[in-house]
Design a protein around this motif. Sequence first.
Motif, PDB file in Angstrom:
ATOM      1  N   PRO A  27      -5.908  -0.775  11.172  1.00 24.83           N
ATOM      2  CA  PRO A  27      -5.119  -1.729  11.957  1.00 24.83           C
ATOM      3  C   PRO A  27      -5.699  -3.153  11.956  1.00 24.83           C
ATOM      4  O   PRO A  27      -5.004  -4.102  12.269  1.00 24.83           O
ATOM      5  CB  PRO A  27      -5.138  -1.152  13.376  1.00 24.83           C
ATOM      6  CG  PRO A  27      -5.713   0.209  13.276  1.00 24.83           C
ATOM      7  CD  PRO A  27      -6.373   0.346  11.948  1.00 24.83           C
ATOM      8  N   ARG A  28      -6.961  -3.290  11.574  1.00 25.53           N
ATOM      9  CA  ARG A  28      -7.582  -4.629  11.528  1.00 25.53           C
ATOM     10  C   ARG A  28      -7.347  -5.318  10.187  1.00 25.53           C
ATOM     11  O   ARG A  28      -7.712  -6.476  10.019  1.00 25.53           O
ATOM     12  CB  ARG A  28      -9.084  -4.521  11.790  1.00 25.53           C
ATOM     13  CG  ARG A  28      -9.407  -3.962  13.177  1.00 25.53           C
ATOM     14  CD  ARG A  28     -10.889  -3.739  13.284  1.00 25.53           C
ATOM     15  NE  ARG A  28     -11.292  -2.908  12.146  1.00 25.53           N
ATOM     16  CZ  ARG A  28     -12.082  -1.853  12.213  1.00 25.53           C
ATOM     17  NH1 ARG A  28     -12.571  -1.475  13.345  1.00 25.53           N
ATOM     18  NH2 ARG A  28     -12.394  -1.170  11.139  1.00 25.53           N
ATOM     19  N   ALA A  29      -6.749  -4.623   9.221  1.00 20.70           N
ATOM     20  CA  ALA A  29      -6.518  -5.206   7.892  1.00 20.70           C
ATOM     21  C   ALA A  29      -5.612  -6.428   8.017  1.00 20.70           C
ATOM     22  O   ALA A  29      -4.631  -6.416   8.744  1.00 20.70           O
ATOM     23  CB  ALA A  29      -5.891  -4.181   6.962  1.00 20.70           C
ATOM     24  N   GLU A  30      -5.969  -7.481   7.287  1.00 20.38           N
ATOM     25  CA  GLU A  30      -5.180  -8.713   7.357  1.00 20.38           C
ATOM     26  C   GLU A  30      -4.020  -8.725   6.377  1.00 20.38           C
ATOM     27  O   GLU A  30      -2.989  -9.302   6.651  1.00 20.38           O
ATOM     28  CB  GLU A  30      -6.095  -9.917   7.129  1.00 20.38           C
ATOM     29  CG  GLU A  30      -7.042 -10.108   8.300  1.00 20.38           C
ATOM     30  CD  GLU A  30      -7.809 -11.398   8.205  1.00 20.38           C
ATOM     31  OE1 GLU A  30      -7.328 -12.333   7.544  1.00 20.38           O
ATOM     32  OE2 GLU A  30      -8.888 -11.459   8.807  1.00 20.38           O
ATOM     33  N   GLY A  31      -4.194  -8.119   5.234  1.00 19.45           N
ATOM     34  CA  GLY A  31      -3.121  -8.085   4.242  1.00 19.45           C
ATOM     35  C   GLY A  31      -2.777  -6.649   3.904  1.00 19.45           C
ATOM     36  O   GLY A  31      -3.586  -5.934   3.319  1.00 19.45           O
ATOM     37  N   TYR A  32      -1.593  -6.210   4.280  1.00 24.74           N
ATOM     38  CA  TYR A  32      -1.196  -4.813   4.079  1.00 24.74           C
ATOM     39  C   TYR A  32      -1.188  -4.425   2.603  1.00 24.74           C
ATOM     40  O   TYR A  32      -1.647  -3.355   2.237  1.00 24.74           O
ATOM     41  CB  TYR A  32       0.176  -4.548   4.693  1.00 24.74           C
ATOM     42  CG  TYR A  32       0.226  -4.783   6.180  1.00 24.74           C
ATOM     43  CD1 TYR A  32      -0.390  -3.901   7.058  1.00 24.74           C
ATOM     44  CD2 TYR A  32       0.890  -5.884   6.706  1.00 24.74           C
ATOM     45  CE1 TYR A  32      -0.350  -4.111   8.431  1.00 24.74           C
ATOM     46  CE2 TYR A  32       0.941  -6.099   8.074  1.00 24.74           C
ATOM     47  CZ  TYR A  32       0.316  -5.214   8.935  1.00 24.74           C
ATOM     48  OH  TYR A  32       0.357  -5.430  10.286  1.00 24.74           O
ATOM     49  N   GLY A  33      -0.651  -5.278   1.750  1.00 22.99           N
ATOM     50  CA  GLY A  33      -0.576  -4.962   0.330  1.00 22.99           C
ATOM     51  C   GLY A  33      -1.935  -4.935  -0.331  1.00 22.99           C
ATOM     52  O   GLY A  33      -2.230  -4.055  -1.147  1.00 22.99           O
ATOM     53  N   VAL A  34      -2.793  -5.876   0.033  1.00 19.80           N
ATOM     54  CA  VAL A  34      -4.150  -5.917  -0.514  1.00 19.80           C
ATOM     55  C   VAL A  34      -4.914  -4.675  -0.055  1.00 19.80           C
ATOM     56  O   VAL A  34      -5.655  -4.061  -0.818  1.00 19.80           O
ATOM     57  CB  VAL A  34      -4.868  -7.218  -0.089  1.00 19.80           C
ATOM     58  CG1 VAL A  34      -6.328  -7.208  -0.486  1.00 19.80           C
ATOM     59  CG2 VAL A  34      -4.153  -8.423  -0.686  1.00 19.80           C
ATOM     60  N   GLU A  35      -4.708  -4.289   1.194  1.00 14.57           N
ATOM     61  CA  GLU A  35      -5.331  -3.080   1.719  1.00 14.57           C
ATOM     62  C   GLU A  35      -4.874  -1.862   0.912  1.00 14.57           C
ATOM     63  O   GLU A  35      -5.688  -1.011   0.536  1.00 14.57           O
ATOM     64  CB  GLU A  35      -4.970  -2.885   3.193  1.00 14.57           C
ATOM     65  CG  GLU A  35      -5.506  -1.577   3.761  1.00 14.57           C
ATOM     66  CD  GLU A  35      -4.907  -1.185   5.100  1.00 14.57           C
ATOM     67  OE1 GLU A  35      -5.613  -0.501   5.858  1.00 14.57           O
ATOM     68  OE2 GLU A  35      -3.730  -1.535   5.378  1.00 14.57           O
ATOM     69  N   ALA A  36      -3.575  -1.763   0.628  1.00  9.86           N
ATOM     70  CA  ALA A  36      -3.044  -0.633  -0.139  1.00  9.86           C
ATOM     71  C   ALA A  36      -3.644  -0.602  -1.538  1.00  9.86           C
ATOM     72  O   ALA A  36      -4.044   0.469  -2.019  1.00  9.86           O
ATOM     73  CB  ALA A  36      -1.519  -0.702  -0.217  1.00  9.86           C
TER      74      ALA A  36
END
Length: 158
Positions: A27-36
């Motif tokens: 939940p702390r990830a800033e960029g959802y796509g980069v996280e994926a």
Amino acid sequence: MATGTPATALLTRAEIPFTLHPYEHDPRAEGYGVEAAAALGVEPTRIFKTLIATVEGRLACAVVPVAARLDLKGFAAALGGKRAELAAPAAAARATGYVVGGISPLGHRSRLPVVVDASAQDFPTVYVSAGRRGLQVQLAPGDLVRVAGAVVAPIAAY
């Protein structure tokens, strides 16, 4: 984790082959796509984010690589307009039925025009949100375009 979403239901009904890729969403990830991309070990050029924007006052869906920005002028032109701007997150969630960070280009609550960036055609398969944070769906770009009723155009800016 339950995997049924409007996007996966649509793919199943259309008999489109796909593979689901769940990952632990932070939940702390800033960029959802980069996280994926990082979680799945996939190049960011092959994972596509879904953005909702308005073109001439109408909502529409853009699908671009997570490594890129949306070329608003190119997006508008692909839909026969002159001007586009990103929609407010609440408007995007209302129109699609998905939460921000989990918006899929498939299975929207309201039928939206969809434009997929032309770079998707460079890969045998691409990844897009399956309709939930922490869940990507992998499918052939031609199948994505067909089931979304999408237009293909160069709408990514690097």
